[in-house]
Design a protein around this motif. Structure first.
Motif, PDB file in Angstrom:
ATOM      1  N   ARG A 303      46.174  25.934 -33.249  1.00  0.00           N
ATOM      2  CA  ARG A 303      47.552  24.743 -32.914  1.00  0.00           C
ATOM      3  C   ARG A 303      48.345  25.008 -34.479  1.00  0.00           C
ATOM      4  O   ARG A 303      49.385  25.515 -34.786  1.00  0.00           O
ATOM      5  CB  ARG A 303      47.537  23.818 -32.389  1.00  0.00           C
ATOM      6  CG  ARG A 303      46.124  24.323 -30.762  1.00  0.00           C
ATOM      7  CD  ARG A 303      46.767  25.500 -29.779  1.00  0.00           C
ATOM      8  NE  ARG A 303      46.277  24.799 -29.118  1.00  0.00           N
ATOM      9  CZ  ARG A 303      45.683  26.185 -27.913  1.00  0.00           C
ATOM     10  NH1 ARG A 303      46.169  26.997 -28.025  1.00  0.00           N
ATOM     11  NH2 ARG A 303      45.565  26.061 -26.617  1.00  0.00           N
ATOM     12  N   LYS A 304      47.048  24.603 -35.410  1.00  0.00           N
ATOM     13  CA  LYS A 304      48.318  23.960 -36.670  1.00  0.00           C
ATOM     14  C   LYS A 304      48.608  25.162 -37.555  1.00  0.00           C
ATOM     15  O   LYS A 304      50.094  24.726 -37.957  1.00  0.00           O
ATOM     16  CB  LYS A 304      46.715  23.186 -37.287  1.00  0.00           C
ATOM     17  CG  LYS A 304      47.300  21.591 -37.008  1.00  0.00           C
ATOM     18  CD  LYS A 304      45.779  20.770 -37.872  1.00  0.00           C
ATOM     19  CE  LYS A 304      46.920  20.529 -38.834  1.00  0.00           C
ATOM     20  NZ  LYS A 304      46.706  19.482 -39.663  1.00  0.00           N
ATOM     21  N   GLN A 311      57.506  26.733 -39.464  1.00  0.00           N
ATOM     22  CA  GLN A 311      58.203  25.519 -39.806  1.00  0.00           C
ATOM     23  C   GLN A 311      58.760  25.256 -40.787  1.00  0.00           C
ATOM     24  O   GLN A 311      59.617  24.982 -41.228  1.00  0.00           O
ATOM     25  CB  GLN A 311      57.438  23.422 -39.474  1.00  0.00           C
ATOM     26  CG  GLN A 311      58.282  23.064 -39.839  1.00  0.00           C
ATOM     27  CD  GLN A 311      59.416  22.058 -38.449  1.00  0.00           C
ATOM     28  OE1 GLN A 311      59.695  23.723 -37.246  1.00  0.00           O
ATOM     29  NE2 GLN A 311      60.149  21.626 -38.400  1.00  0.00           N
ATOM     30  N   LEU A 312      57.889  26.389 -42.328  1.00  0.00           N
ATOM     31  CA  LEU A 312      58.167  25.421 -43.630  1.00  0.00           C
ATOM     32  C   LEU A 312      58.776  26.625 -43.532  1.00  0.00           C
ATOM     33  O   LEU A 312      59.964  26.708 -44.297  1.00  0.00           O
ATOM     34  CB  LEU A 312      56.263  26.115 -44.594  1.00  0.00           C
ATOM     35  CG  LEU A 312      56.894  26.166 -45.796  1.00  0.00           C
ATOM     36  CD1 LEU A 312      56.959  24.237 -46.344  1.00  0.00           C
ATOM     37  CD2 LEU A 312      55.499  26.054 -46.629  1.00  0.00           C
ATOM     38  N   ALA A 313      59.106  27.910 -43.004  1.00  0.00           N
ATOM     39  CA  ALA A 313      59.617  29.042 -43.460  1.00  0.00           C
ATOM     40  C   ALA A 313      61.348  28.531 -43.197  1.00  0.00           C
ATOM     41  O   ALA A 313      62.540  28.670 -43.380  1.00  0.00           O
ATOM     42  CB  ALA A 313      59.389  30.654 -42.315  1.00  0.00           C
ATOM     43  N   VAL A 314      61.031  28.150 -42.137  1.00  0.00           N
ATOM     44  CA  VAL A 314      62.678  26.994 -41.156  1.00  0.00           C
ATOM     45  C   VAL A 314      63.235  26.517 -42.371  1.00  0.00           C
ATOM     46  O   VAL A 314      64.976  26.869 -42.512  1.00  0.00           O
ATOM     47  CB  VAL A 314      62.871  26.657 -40.389  1.00  0.00           C
ATOM     48  CG1 VAL A 314      63.708  25.903 -39.211  1.00  0.00           C
ATOM     49  CG2 VAL A 314      62.025  27.429 -38.938  1.00  0.00           C
ATOM     50  N   GLY A 345      61.978  29.531 -35.635  1.00  0.00           N
ATOM     51  CA  GLY A 345      62.542  28.283 -35.149  1.00  0.00           C
ATOM     52  C   GLY A 345      61.283  28.020 -33.874  1.00  0.00           C
ATOM     53  O   GLY A 345      61.221  26.942 -33.378  1.00  0.00           O
ATOM     54  N   SER A 346      61.260  29.135 -33.234  1.00  0.00           N
ATOM     55  CA  SER A 346      61.014  28.280 -31.915  1.00  0.00           C
ATOM     56  C   SER A 346      59.105  28.949 -31.557  1.00  0.00           C
ATOM     57  O   SER A 346      58.936  28.386 -30.920  1.00  0.00           O
ATOM     58  CB  SER A 346      61.139  29.491 -30.515  1.00  0.00           C
ATOM     59  OG  SER A 346      60.842  30.977 -31.294  1.00  0.00           O
ATOM     60  N   LEU A 347      58.906  29.945 -32.559  1.00  0.00           N
ATOM     61  CA  LEU A 347      57.324  29.108 -32.923  1.00  0.00           C
ATOM     62  C   LEU A 347      56.411  27.990 -33.207  1.00  0.00           C
ATOM     63  O   LEU A 347      55.127  27.767 -31.464  1.00  0.00           O
ATOM     64  CB  LEU A 347      56.807  29.994 -33.910  1.00  0.00           C
ATOM     65  CG  LEU A 347      57.410  31.702 -34.764  1.00  0.00           C
ATOM     66  CD1 LEU A 347      56.886  32.390 -35.813  1.00  0.00           C
ATOM     67  CD2 LEU A 347      56.782  32.762 -32.935  1.00  0.00           C
ATOM     68  N   PRO A 348      56.473  26.970 -33.921  1.00  0.00           N
ATOM     69  CA  PRO A 348      55.850  25.942 -34.209  1.00  0.00           C
ATOM     70  C   PRO A 348      55.503  25.044 -32.780  1.00  0.00           C
ATOM     71  O   PRO A 348      54.687  24.476 -31.913  1.00  0.00           O
ATOM     72  CB  PRO A 348      56.541  25.152 -35.169  1.00  0.00           C
ATOM     73  CG  PRO A 348      57.513  26.215 -35.361  1.00  0.00           C
ATOM     74  CD  PRO A 348      58.043  27.225 -34.666  1.00  0.00           C
ATOM     75  N   PHE A 349      56.537  25.102 -31.766  1.00  0.00           N
ATOM     76  CA  PHE A 349      57.279  24.212 -31.054  1.00  0.00           C
ATOM     77  C   PHE A 349      56.193  24.460 -29.580  1.00  0.00           C
ATOM     78  O   PHE A 349      54.967  24.174 -28.638  1.00  0.00           O
ATOM     79  CB  PHE A 349      58.228  23.671 -30.137  1.00  0.00           C
ATOM     80  CG  PHE A 349      59.162  23.510 -31.579  1.00  0.00           C
ATOM     81  CD1 PHE A 349      59.039  21.504 -32.187  1.00  0.00           C
ATOM     82  CD2 PHE A 349      59.924  23.891 -32.851  1.00  0.00           C
ATOM     83  CE1 PHE A 349      59.609  20.692 -33.023  1.00  0.00           C
ATOM     84  CE2 PHE A 349      60.359  23.331 -33.510  1.00  0.00           C
ATOM     85  CZ  PHE A 349      60.197  22.062 -33.858  1.00  0.00           C
ATOM     86  N   GLY A 412      59.499  16.909 -38.772  1.00  0.00           N
ATOM     87  CA  GLY A 412      59.420  17.631 -38.196  1.00  0.00           C
ATOM     88  C   GLY A 412      57.464  18.735 -39.395  1.00  0.00           C
ATOM     89  O   GLY A 412      56.556  18.934 -38.853  1.00  0.00           O
ATOM     90  N   LEU A 413      57.715  19.253 -40.107  1.00  0.00           N
ATOM     91  CA  LEU A 413      56.504  19.700 -41.058  1.00  0.00           C
ATOM     92  C   LEU A 413      55.910  18.507 -40.959  1.00  0.00           C
ATOM     93  O   LEU A 413      54.699  19.000 -41.392  1.00  0.00           O
ATOM     94  CB  LEU A 413      57.515  20.235 -42.053  1.00  0.00           C
ATOM     95  CG  LEU A 413      56.193  21.260 -43.317  1.00  0.00           C
ATOM     96  CD1 LEU A 413      55.485  21.631 -42.144  1.00  0.00           C
ATOM     97  CD2 LEU A 413      56.979  21.452 -44.842  1.00  0.00           C
TER      98      LEU A 413
END
Length: 432
Positions: A303-304, A311-314, A345-349, A412-413
């Motif tokens: 998950r992490k 999120q860092l890329a966003v 941006g949709s990947l982390p959530f 968020g990050l």
């Protein structure tokens, strides 16, 4: 702990997941479509001497739907833990259906006067209550029907269904803006968009009535759930809950600022309504793929990593993207810029949804997830579009949305980097 699905033979997990997320998709279609037509709805129910005043009143009514979401999250979330996931999901769906029909059929301010905005505000608060109690039980249901090695992908249908709804709303907007004159779109075109969602309500109710239950149905299991002290159990998970609140605040700001791009493209960048809706259509379509891909990756890599690195890329890409869009507004910059941000941006959530649900015990899972989600959405989602509109107005700087998105991305990050790892694949590696 036995559950109803263990005794229900044959059980089709794929069909159950589809039934749960179809209902979720229809509810979000109705809720999100409002933001796409905020300008037209503002002129219909909130006439004002200034375009800014009318839009702000419309967005304030959109925000009113968030005020009652924590109440719905608490009431329907705990109801789902004690009585069952299916009854809670059916109740939220029925409330949403009644509210969307009310909004789409309410006469304009010019026809019935002050009663029109009052009716719309009441309907929006009912929608908020219903949707506040929707996400927790649905997400808990998905995690409970999924095989452990596929939980990330199955739970991914929760955020993916929201993006499917947003994509459908944007597609309807594109079609209506292409086929209707501006005065027709303002007069009744937006009502057509709402009623398209309402047509699907009977199908959604039927699908949800067929869902197997995942909450224990034996007398002993039901009694244990009835005795659940949500506050005591939630207190043991306060650290994870606090981090989840930060992540959801970040995610909801990103989501609703992104949904605002239809209005932003028209009002600030002065592009055509068709291009504005097309940008939302493409961006939301890419987020569907990103959500499902993120779930698939989270099952295989943990998950992490899927939360932190995208999120860092966003965070790195947001400001340059807005610079490009503002200085060269057009199809290329809007579609490519927002498209890249949308899919990454949709990947982390998706990974976060799985992590938070896995970290909570079953007998408080629906109530805690629903409450935390609803509080974050009410506090930050309901105000996101108002804040962006206000920032644009007081600064006159078209880059204002980027500032707000950057702040949300940082919060968020930090929270994602502190969340525990709950993926079964990582636990197996640790044991090995």
């Amino acid at each position: 702990m036995p559950s109803a699905i263990e005794d229900a033979k044959p059980f089709n997990a794929k069909r159950a997941a589809l039934a749960a997320t179809i209902g979720n998709m229809l509810e979000f279609y109705d809720f999100i479509t409002y933001s796409f037509f905020a300008i037209q709805i503002g002129r219909t129910f909130f006439p004002s001497q200034s375009e800014y005043g009318s839009l702000m009143l419309s967005l304030a009514t959109f925000g009113a739907g968030f005020v009652t979401r924590p109440i719905g999250g608490i009431v329907l979330g705990i109801y789902s833990d004690r009585i069952g996931r299916r009854p809670a999901m059916l109740l939220s769906f029925a409330l949403m259906g009644a509210a969307i029909l009310t909004i789409s059929l309410t006469p304009s301010y010019s026809t019935i006067g002050l009663a029109a905005p009052i009716i719309v505000i009441v309907a929006r608060t009912a929608q908020g209550f219903a949707l506040g109690g929707e996400v927790g039980p649905t997400t808990a249901y998905l995690i409970e029907i999924a095989p452990p090695e596929h939980r990330g992908l199955v739970v991914a249908w929760q955020p993916a269904s929201q993006e499917i709804a947003a994509t459908a709303g944007a597609l309807v907007g594109v079609i209506l803006s292409k086929t209707m004159a501006p005065e027709m779109l303002e007069s009744y075109g937006w009502r057509v968009a709402f009623l398209i969602g309402a047509i699907c309500l009977p199908f959604g109710l039927w699908m949800r009535r067929t869902l197997p239950e995942t909450i224990p149905q034996s007398k002993e299991g039901a009694a244990a759930h009835e005795r659940t002290n949500h506050l005591s159990l939630a207190g043991r998970h306060i650290g994870v809950i606090a981090l989840a609140l930060m992540i959801l605040a970040s995610g909801t700001i990103s989501t609703y600022v992104t949904q605002y791009m239809t209005t932003y493209a028209q009002n600030t960048l002065h592009v055509t309504p068709t291009l504005a809706f097309t940008v939302s259509l493409v961006g939301n379509g890419l987020q569907i793929a990103g959500a499902l891909f993120g779930g698939w990756l989270a099952d295989r890599l943990g998950r992490k990593p899927i939360m932190v690195w995208p999120q860092l890329a966003v965070l790195v890409l947001t400001y340059p993207t807005f610079l490009w869009i503002v200085h060269a507004p057009g199809a290329l910059s809007l579609l490519v810029g927002f498209g890249v941000l949308s899919i990454i941006g949709s990947l982390p959530f998706t990974a976060f949804y799985a992590t938070f649900t896995e970290a909570l015990p079953q007998n408080i899972r629906g109530g805690v997830f629903a409450t935390v989600y609803a509080v974050a959405i009410a506090s930050f989602g309901g105000t996101a579009q108002l804040v962006v509109t206000w920032l644009l107005h007081v600064t006159g700087n078209p880059l204002a949305p980027a500032w707000y998105l950057l702040l949300a991305a940082v919060v968020g990050l930090v929270a994602m980097s502190l969340m525990p790892e709950t993926a079964p694949v990582k636990k197996r590696q640790g044991q090995a």
